[in-house]
Every structure is written in structure tokens, then in C-alpha cells.
Scaffold this motif. Structure first.
Motif, PDB file in Angstrom:
ATOM      1  N   TRP A  97       0.832  -1.205   0.000  1.00 25.76           N
ATOM      2  CA  TRP A  97       0.000   0.000   0.000  1.00 25.76           C
ATOM      3  C   TRP A  97       0.870   1.261   0.000  1.00 25.76           C
ATOM      4  O   TRP A  97       0.565   2.236  -0.690  1.00 25.76           O
ATOM      5  N   LEU A  98       1.961   1.230   0.762  1.00 25.32           N
ATOM      6  CA  LEU A  98       2.836   2.394   0.875  1.00 25.32           C
ATOM      7  C   LEU A  98       3.688   2.545  -0.385  1.00 25.32           C
ATOM      8  O   LEU A  98       3.893   3.656  -0.882  1.00 25.32           O
ATOM      9  N   MET A  99       4.176   1.435  -0.924  1.00 27.48           N
ATOM     10  CA  MET A  99       4.943   1.486  -2.163  1.00 27.48           C
ATOM     11  C   MET A  99       4.082   2.077  -3.289  1.00 27.48           C
ATOM     12  O   MET A  99       4.529   2.956  -4.023  1.00 27.48           O
ATOM     13  N   LEU A 155      12.720   9.699   2.974  1.00 28.03           N
ATOM     14  CA  LEU A 155      13.080   8.900   4.148  1.00 28.03           C
ATOM     15  C   LEU A 155      12.487   7.489   4.061  1.00 28.03           C
ATOM     16  O   LEU A 155      13.148   6.500   4.407  1.00 28.03           O
ATOM     17  N   ILE A 156      11.257   7.391   3.582  1.00 30.97           N
ATOM     18  CA  ILE A 156      10.618   6.079   3.415  1.00 30.97           C
ATOM     19  C   ILE A 156      11.329   5.284   2.323  1.00 30.97           C
ATOM     20  O   ILE A 156      11.605   4.087   2.485  1.00 30.97           O
ATOM     21  N   ILE A 157      11.664   5.952   1.218  1.00 34.04           N
ATOM     22  CA  ILE A 157      12.390   5.289   0.132  1.00 34.04           C
ATOM     23  C   ILE A 157      13.710   4.722   0.655  1.00 34.04           C
ATOM     24  O   ILE A 157      14.068   3.582   0.365  1.00 34.04           O
ATOM     25  N   GLU A 158      14.433   5.520   1.444  1.00 36.03           N
ATOM     26  CA  GLU A 158      15.708   5.054   2.007  1.00 36.03           C
ATOM     27  C   GLU A 158      15.509   3.803   2.861  1.00 36.03           C
ATOM     28  O   GLU A 158      16.310   2.870   2.799  1.00 36.03           O
ATOM     29  N   SER A 162      16.964   0.002   2.182  1.00 37.93           N
ATOM     30  CA  SER A 162      17.984  -0.463   3.136  1.00 37.93           C
ATOM     31  C   SER A 162      17.792  -1.935   3.475  1.00 37.93           C
ATOM     32  O   SER A 162      16.743  -2.522   3.230  1.00 37.93           O
ATOM     33  N   HIS A 163      18.821  -2.509   4.052  1.00 42.04           N
ATOM     34  CA  HIS A 163      18.739  -3.906   4.493  1.00 42.04           C
ATOM     35  C   HIS A 163      17.765  -4.059   5.654  1.00 42.04           C
ATOM     36  O   HIS A 163      17.134  -5.091   5.814  1.00 42.04           O
ATOM     37  N   GLU A 164      17.660  -3.027   6.459  1.00 44.22           N
ATOM     38  CA  GLU A 164      16.754  -3.065   7.606  1.00 44.22           C
ATOM     39  C   GLU A 164      15.297  -3.027   7.171  1.00 44.22           C
ATOM     40  O   GLU A 164      14.429  -3.630   7.786  1.00 44.22           O
ATOM     41  N   GLY A 165      15.002  -2.298   6.106  1.00 44.78           N
ATOM     42  CA  GLY A 165      13.640  -2.207   5.598  1.00 44.78           C
ATOM     43  C   GLY A 165      12.801  -1.175   6.340  1.00 44.78           C
ATOM     44  O   GLY A 165      13.233  -0.551   7.301  1.00 44.78           O
ATOM     45  N   TYR A 166      11.590  -1.027   5.859  1.00 44.96           N
ATOM     46  CA  TYR A 166      10.642  -0.060   6.413  1.00 44.96           C
ATOM     47  C   TYR A 166      10.205  -0.472   7.809  1.00 44.96           C
ATOM     48  O   TYR A 166      10.016  -1.655   8.097  1.00 44.96           O
ATOM     49  N   ARG A 167      10.043   0.502   8.680  1.00 42.61           N
ATOM     50  CA  ARG A 167       9.503   0.306  10.029  1.00 42.61           C
ATOM     51  C   ARG A 167       8.487   1.416  10.287  1.00 42.61           C
ATOM     52  O   ARG A 167       8.702   2.571   9.917  1.00 42.61           O
TER      53      ARG A 167
END
Length: 190
Positions: A97-99, A155-158, A162-167
Motif C-alpha cells: 500500500w505504501l509502495m 526517508l521512506i524510500i531510504e 535499506s537492508h533493515e527495511g521499512y519500520r
């Protein structure tokens, strides 16, 4: 170097040229914003009998020739799919949904012919939710950039890249509000 056409015999020369010209015009802005200026090859293909007007496998863009022939002005559906090629997120998981919201936010920013085909972000209506995706989420993101954190999309794109992913904590960390609290502010503003 980064753009090629495939199967253009399925549409008119005008549609093929207009599609190519659109990608050529928006490619750098899209990849600068959604992929840190790292350019990747993209192939634009016209298809027959597809269920969707357009889709991407994150490398190629596929446009239903029937849709393009019937809706020649809707070339910015290509911008949406080009953004997916630039996103190529490894960590979307439960956040499609966010993507998709970011993608339509980008279409709104970089699209050249949205008005020509009547495409626009969806204004808030009761019963909507930020997870409704596409233009609903995109308009919510636009509200956040205008009222709480101008850099929120980047910031969301980053995080997605990232390896950590979205939170979910990204919202509170950068605006002082959770995503649910931001949605409530947005609905009250609408």
C-alpha cells in the motif's frame, strides 16, 4: 543507453512515440528521486490481452496495447510503472500500500500528462484509510510533506532500499506522530 522499446507493432506510431518521449522526459527525475541517481536499463513493451492497463516487473514496463489505443492520453501510467523500476524495493513485504502510494505520489510530481487524461490524487472521503493505496495514500503522503515533514517520501524510500527495511516508527521519528495519528490529523484537515 537506458531505454528501449519492444513490440511497438501492437500500437500506433503516435502512441509508441508519445510513450517513448514521456519516458525520455521523466526518466532522470524519476531515477534521481527514487534510486539515488543510479540509472538502470528499462524496456517498454506493448502487450495484447493483459488484465491490467500497465504493470512492471521492476525491469521492464508492460503496457496493454488495447488500453493505450483506447486511452491514448493516459501515457503517465508509464510514469507510474517507471517509478516501480526505479524503486525495485527488496523489502516491501506487507507495505505494498505504501509502495503504491509513493509511486502515485511520484506520478503526481513527475507526470507530464495527468491532466490530459483526468488523473489526479484522490481527495479524502469518509471511510478511506491510508492503506487504501495508490492515489488515496499518495494524497496522504502529499499532506504529510506539506504539513509535517517535507522529506518523508525520501526517508521512506531510504528505508525500503535499506537492508533493515521499512519500520512504522519512521513516522513518529520524523513527524512526532504515529501514522495513525497523522491519518487522524489528515482526515480532520480534509
Amino acid at each position: 543507453k537506458y531505454l528501449s522499446l519492444g513490440h511497438t507493432n501492437l500500437v500506433t506510431v503516435d502512441i509508441a512515440k508519445r510513450s517513448y518521449d514521456l519516458i525520455y522526459a521523466v526518466y532522470r527525475n524519476v531515477f534521481d528521486y527514487f534510486n539515488y541517481g543510479e540509472y538502470e536499463p528499462v524496456v517498454l513493451n506493448f502487450t495484447v490481452g493483459d488484465y491490467s492497463p500497465a504493470y512492471s516487473n521492476m525491469v521492464d514496463i508492460f503496457l496493454a496495447s488495447e488500453h493505450m489505443l483506447a486511452n491514448a492520453k493516459d501515457v503517465d501510467c508509464i510514469t507510474h510503472e517507471l517509478i516501480h523500476c526505479a524503486q525495485n524495493y527488496p523489502n516491501v513485504n506487507d507495505y505494498v500500500w505504501l509502495m503504491e502510494g509513493l509511486t502515485d505520489y511520484g506520478r503526481n510530481m513527475f507526470g507530464l500528462h495527468n491532466e490530459d487524461c483526468g488523473w489526479h490524487l484522490t481527495e479524502y472521503e469518509p471511510g478511506q484509510h491510508y492503506t487504501n493505496s495508490y492515489t488515496v495514500t499518495a494524497n496522504f503522503i502529499k499532506y504529510i510533506t506539506e504539513n509535517h515533514c517535507a522529506d518523508m517520501p525520501v526517508l521512506i524510500i531510504e528505508k525500503f532500499k535499506s537492508h533493515e527495511g521499512y519500520r512504522d516508527s519512521i513516522w513518529k521519528d520524523n513527524t512526532g506522530y504515529t501514522v495513525d495519528e497523522l491519518w487522524e490529523l489528515y482526515t480532520n484537515a480534509g
